[in-house]
Design a protein around this motif. Sequence first.
Motif, mmCIF file in Angstrom:
data_model
loop_
_atom_site.group_PDB
_atom_site.id
_atom_site.type_symbol
_atom_site.label_atom_id
_atom_site.label_comp_id
_atom_site.label_asym_id
_atom_site.label_seq_id
_atom_site.Cartn_x
_atom_site.Cartn_y
_atom_site.Cartn_z
ATOM 1 N N TYR A 198 0.873 -1.089 -0.080
ATOM 2 C CA TYR A 198 -0.084 0.076 -0.125
ATOM 3 C C TYR A 198 0.852 1.119 0.035
ATOM 4 N N ASP A 199 0.850 2.208 -0.958
ATOM 5 C CA ASP A 199 1.457 3.278 -1.296
ATOM 6 C C ASP A 199 0.475 4.462 -0.647
ATOM 7 N N ASN A 200 0.918 4.839 0.644
ATOM 8 C CA ASN A 200 -0.047 5.935 1.433
ATOM 9 C C ASN A 200 0.031 7.099 0.695
ATOM 10 N N THR A 201 1.233 7.621 0.003
ATOM 11 C CA THR A 201 1.229 8.959 -0.521
ATOM 12 C C THR A 201 0.291 8.922 -1.936
ATOM 13 N N ARG A 202 0.088 7.764 -2.607
ATOM 14 C CA ARG A 202 -0.602 7.885 -3.573
ATOM 15 C C ARG A 202 -2.091 7.233 -3.321
ATOM 16 N N ALA A 203 -2.366 6.744 -2.027
ATOM 17 C CA ALA A 203 -3.531 5.991 -1.698
ATOM 18 C C ALA A 203 -3.896 4.755 -2.818
ATOM 19 N N SER A 219 -8.943 6.013 1.791
ATOM 20 C CA SER A 219 -7.466 6.160 2.339
ATOM 21 C C SER A 219 -7.622 6.663 3.625
#
Length: 364
Positions: free
Chosen positions: A172-177, A238
């Motif tokens: 999971y990439d939190n910066t790009r949701a 997100s």
Amino acid sequence: MPPITLFRYILSRTFIAVGGLFAVLTALVMLVDLIENMRFSGKIAGGDFGLALSMTLLRAPSNVQALIPFVFLFGSIWMFHQLNKRSEISVMRSAGLSVWRLLGPSALIAAISGFFIITAVDPLSAHFLSQAETLKSRMEGGDRNLVRIFGDGIWLRQRDENGQLIINAANYDNTRAALEKVTIWRFDPENKFLERLDASEAFLSGRTLELHDARLRAPGVENEQFTPIYAVRTSLTSGNLRERVAPPETLSLWSLPRFILLAEAAGVPTVRYNIRFHDLCSTPLKLLAMVLIAAAFSMRPTRTGGALKLAVGSIIAGFSLFIISEISTALGESGLAPAALAAWIPAVVASLAAVTVLLHLEDG
């Protein structure tokens, strides 16, 4: 008085004071939580007193565990004050016993209790709290999203009136949701399999999950279908993804290290779990600090109005420790301080302050 007899005497006094306060606070906390759970059960279909009582009993170990430091603080203050009030401490000091020797039995109980709590009590309280949260979620009904983290990535389950989704993502990439390397299994409300979706990435956008370069496979269809973008309706966003993961309080000291490693590999924020782990590790020092603070407040010669000053001072000390703990936790969760430092600050600061006062008391 022989040393072993003195040791046993102070040990028994500590047990009585701390154990008595623990019993009173446990009953009070359970009563308040029972009232709150009765309000909750009265708002849902099928809720009754049995449900409220079950949730209260399941949540009780976790709720009481949070109060243990204050139990040791106020229980030790009461015990030392009673010894001081009857001039027993003055007699012991006149016999040549140091402050540290008088503290030995209470400090031993605090340290042993701290290790027992984190190794035996906390795993049970975490397990029961997890069951309580599951029971509450099941009784509330409606949309139910569960997020679990295993060695093969993140697993999400969503169930609503439209059916069920089971989602697996490697990261999971939190910066790009964005969820990476996604596989979705769709089921209808009767749990009949509808289709499987595979995509390199899926983005959480509003109330939809957008799969890019998706491949669709349905039962009875030999060839898979390809579509550049495929939108799946979901209540997961997100913003609440982190909230759907198991709360730190539902994980024990033994489970947290592996969970933190898996969560970091999956791209899920782990600050709260790191703080929880170090906070548990600091429990023995924290309880020992409570005993030291109690001694610093209670071993001075009794004067007129001393009981009132002692009560006010102990309340201020407890409140100050709570404020320091909350501030350090906030600093850790915001990233302004390392998680380990944020978790250990309250115990270290309390210990150093109490030792300073006791050294001054011992040296005159």
